[in-house]
Design a protein around this motif. Structure first.
Motif, mmCIF file in Angstrom:
data_model
loop_
_atom_site.group_PDB
_atom_site.id
_atom_site.type_symbol
_atom_site.label_atom_id
_atom_site.label_comp_id
_atom_site.label_asym_id
_atom_site.label_seq_id
_atom_site.Cartn_x
_atom_site.Cartn_y
_atom_site.Cartn_z
ATOM 1 N N PRO A 9 -1.235 0.824 20.147
ATOM 2 C CA PRO A 9 -2.589 1.041 19.519
ATOM 3 C C PRO A 9 -2.455 2.389 18.793
ATOM 4 O O PRO A 9 -3.157 2.420 17.633
ATOM 5 C CB PRO A 9 -3.648 1.372 20.644
ATOM 6 C CG PRO A 9 -2.665 1.870 21.741
ATOM 7 C CD PRO A 9 -1.278 1.251 21.670
ATOM 8 N N GLU A 10 -1.425 3.122 18.651
ATOM 9 C CA GLU A 10 -1.130 4.380 17.982
ATOM 10 C C GLU A 10 -1.354 4.211 16.513
ATOM 11 O O GLU A 10 -0.492 3.465 16.078
ATOM 12 C CB GLU A 10 -0.146 5.271 18.464
ATOM 13 C CG GLU A 10 -0.324 5.679 19.883
ATOM 14 C CD GLU A 10 0.389 4.672 20.832
ATOM 15 O OE1 GLU A 10 -0.375 4.770 21.955
ATOM 16 O OE2 GLU A 10 0.786 3.567 20.300
ATOM 17 N N GLY A 11 -2.144 4.707 15.591
ATOM 18 C CA GLY A 11 -2.326 4.629 14.327
ATOM 19 C C GLY A 11 -2.984 3.667 13.715
ATOM 20 O O GLY A 11 -3.358 3.196 12.633
ATOM 21 N N LYS B 16 0.982 -1.182 0.059
ATOM 22 C CA LYS B 16 -0.181 -0.113 0.060
ATOM 23 C C LYS B 16 0.902 1.166 -0.082
ATOM 24 O O LYS B 16 2.021 1.064 0.193
ATOM 25 C CB LYS B 16 -1.067 -0.049 1.288
ATOM 26 C CG LYS B 16 -1.729 -1.080 1.154
ATOM 27 C CD LYS B 16 -3.097 -1.085 0.301
ATOM 28 C CE LYS B 16 -3.833 -2.090 0.265
ATOM 29 N NZ LYS B 16 -4.821 -1.952 -0.732
ATOM 30 N N ARG B 17 0.404 2.490 -0.368
ATOM 31 C CA ARG B 17 1.056 3.586 -0.214
ATOM 32 C C ARG B 17 0.587 4.410 0.913
ATOM 33 O O ARG B 17 -0.266 4.627 1.695
ATOM 34 C CB ARG B 17 0.477 4.543 -1.657
ATOM 35 C CG ARG B 17 0.923 3.729 -2.810
ATOM 36 C CD ARG B 17 1.419 4.801 -3.840
ATOM 37 N NE ARG B 17 1.721 3.962 -4.869
ATOM 38 C CZ ARG B 17 2.884 3.691 -5.198
ATOM 39 N NH1 ARG B 17 4.076 3.974 -4.328
ATOM 40 N NH2 ARG B 17 3.543 3.069 -6.428
ATOM 41 N N THR B 18 1.781 5.160 1.270
ATOM 42 C CA THR B 18 1.590 6.297 2.471
ATOM 43 C C THR B 18 0.291 6.972 2.338
ATOM 44 O O THR B 18 -0.121 7.593 1.386
ATOM 45 C CB THR B 18 2.683 7.154 2.565
ATOM 46 O OG1 THR B 18 4.015 6.316 2.502
ATOM 47 C CG2 THR B 18 2.884 7.926 3.767
ATOM 48 N N GLY B 19 -0.444 7.167 3.528
ATOM 49 C CA GLY B 19 -1.390 7.670 3.646
ATOM 50 C C GLY B 19 -2.925 7.046 3.103
ATOM 51 O O GLY B 19 -4.195 7.729 3.772
ATOM 52 N N GLU B 20 -2.707 5.702 2.653
ATOM 53 C CA GLU B 20 -3.996 4.931 2.285
ATOM 54 C C GLU B 20 -4.702 4.404 3.721
ATOM 55 O O GLU B 20 -3.744 4.377 4.572
ATOM 56 C CB GLU B 20 -3.456 3.950 1.556
ATOM 57 C CG GLU B 20 -3.538 4.152 -0.075
ATOM 58 C CD GLU B 20 -3.352 2.975 -0.934
ATOM 59 O OE1 GLU B 20 -2.393 2.610 -1.229
ATOM 60 O OE2 GLU B 20 -4.109 2.252 -0.993
ATOM 61 N N SER C 218 -4.205 5.895 8.439
ATOM 62 C CA SER C 218 -3.570 6.562 7.295
ATOM 63 C C SER C 218 -2.085 5.926 7.361
ATOM 64 O O SER C 218 -1.305 6.444 8.213
ATOM 65 C CB SER C 218 -3.431 7.988 7.632
ATOM 66 O OG SER C 218 -2.364 8.715 6.745
ATOM 67 N N ALA C 219 -1.900 5.002 6.507
ATOM 68 C CA ALA C 219 -0.746 4.116 6.551
ATOM 69 C C ALA C 219 0.626 5.059 6.496
ATOM 70 O O ALA C 219 0.762 6.160 5.658
ATOM 71 C CB ALA C 219 -0.912 3.175 5.555
ATOM 72 N N SER C 220 1.548 4.682 7.229
ATOM 73 C CA SER C 220 2.743 5.508 7.300
ATOM 74 C C SER C 220 4.076 4.159 7.088
ATOM 75 O O SER C 220 3.741 2.861 7.307
ATOM 76 C CB SER C 220 2.958 6.153 8.368
ATOM 77 O OG SER C 220 3.243 5.203 9.515
ATOM 78 N N THR C 221 5.011 4.668 6.669
ATOM 79 C CA THR C 221 6.353 3.713 6.119
ATOM 80 C C THR C 221 6.558 2.858 7.573
ATOM 81 O O THR C 221 7.043 1.773 7.399
ATOM 82 C CB THR C 221 7.443 4.217 5.499
ATOM 83 O OG1 THR C 221 7.835 5.266 6.524
ATOM 84 C CG2 THR C 221 7.209 4.898 4.396
ATOM 85 N N ASN C 222 6.510 3.366 8.709
ATOM 86 C CA ASN C 222 6.844 2.782 10.065
ATOM 87 C C ASN C 222 5.637 1.693 10.378
ATOM 88 O O ASN C 222 5.973 1.005 11.368
ATOM 89 C CB ASN C 222 7.136 3.913 11.090
ATOM 90 C CG ASN C 222 6.017 4.307 11.576
ATOM 91 O OD1 ASN C 222 4.902 4.222 11.211
ATOM 92 N ND2 ASN C 222 6.100 5.441 12.271
ATOM 93 N N GLN C 223 4.702 1.380 9.465
ATOM 94 C CA GLN C 223 3.844 0.522 9.876
ATOM 95 C C GLN C 223 3.888 -0.524 8.789
ATOM 96 O O GLN C 223 3.454 -1.693 8.833
ATOM 97 C CB GLN C 223 2.371 0.856 9.698
ATOM 98 C CG GLN C 223 1.896 2.145 10.751
ATOM 99 C CD GLN C 223 0.882 2.378 10.562
ATOM 100 O OE1 GLN C 223 0.315 2.927 9.314
ATOM 101 N NE2 GLN C 223 -0.368 2.565 11.678
#
Lengths: 110, 110
Positions: free
Chosen positions: A61-63, A13-17, A80-85
């Motif tokens: 739980p954050e994010g 997935k892409r960042t922010g999705e 809102s997906a981020s690269t650290n996920q």
């Protein structure tokens, strides 16, 4: 045999999705769990649920958020997906005995 | 201090060797102790499950719990290349959370 099924083995997935990870168990277990697994850090609990529409925060739980509308299904949502996920996500279920895990979803966030 | 501590290894042994995997824990309220085996790109699979102190044997596998020293062990006799995996120890206090070690990577060399 207990079967815990995660909808995707690999996901990009892409960042922010907004990302949805689905988990279904076939043994009528009350408790369901979401973990992420990272090298050197082991399993870290994100959320768990001990009943339909009930949820409890785990250690990280954050994010994330979760949904449990039916007993057999527990969904993990990355708002809102981020690269650290980027991680391996594992779902587990338990009838107040040792947990049984699915095969995991390897999620990459680009 | 983590609730459950586990030496990450890696551990490499010749086929046929006896393998000893160990964990320590800090919470005396833990009553149930588990060992999971995780193959690469798969979810953890429940291997052994013991209650309180003592030994439990299942084929080539023996789980041992010493509550006086807060020490849990898994012994694998006559190790096979198919035993090559990451082994996770876990503890449960009958509440809603399970506590996992970070895993020990084992390679059995033919």
């Amino acid at each position: 045999d207990v079967k815990v099924t995660q909808s995707s083995r690999y996901l990009v997935k892409r960042t922010g999705e907004k990302v949805f990870l689905e988990c279904v168990q076939d043994m009528d277990h009350e408790n369901m769990f979401w973990y992420r697994q990272d090298p050197g850090l082991g399993l870290r609990l994100i959320y768990f649920s001990y009943d339909v529409k009930m949820k409890e925060k785990g250690d990280i739980p954050e994010g994330y958020s979760v949904s449990r509308e039916k007993k057999e299904r527990f969904s993990l949502i990355l708002e809102s997906a981020s690269t650290n996920q980027t991680s391996m996500y594992l779902c587990a279920s338990s009838p107040n005995q040792p947990q049984h895990f699915g095969d995991g979803t390897r999620l990459s966030i680009l | 201090q983590k609730e459950v501590e586990q030496d990450p290894g890696p551990l490499s042994v010749p086929e046929g060797a006896i393998v000893s995997l160990n964990c320590t824990y800090s919470n005396s309220a833990f009553q149930y102790f588990m060992w999971y085996r995780q193959y690469s790109r798969k979810g953890p699979e429940l291997l052994m499950y013991t209650y309180s102190s003592g030994n439990k044997e299942d084929g080539r596998f023996t789980a041992q719990v010493d509550k006086s020293s807060k020490y849990i062990s898994l012994f694998i006799r006559d190790s096979q290349p198919s035993d090559s995996a990451t082994y996770l120890c876990a503890a449960w206090d009958t509440g809603n959370q399970f506590y996992f070690g970070t895993g020990t990577s084992l390679t059995v060399i033919p």
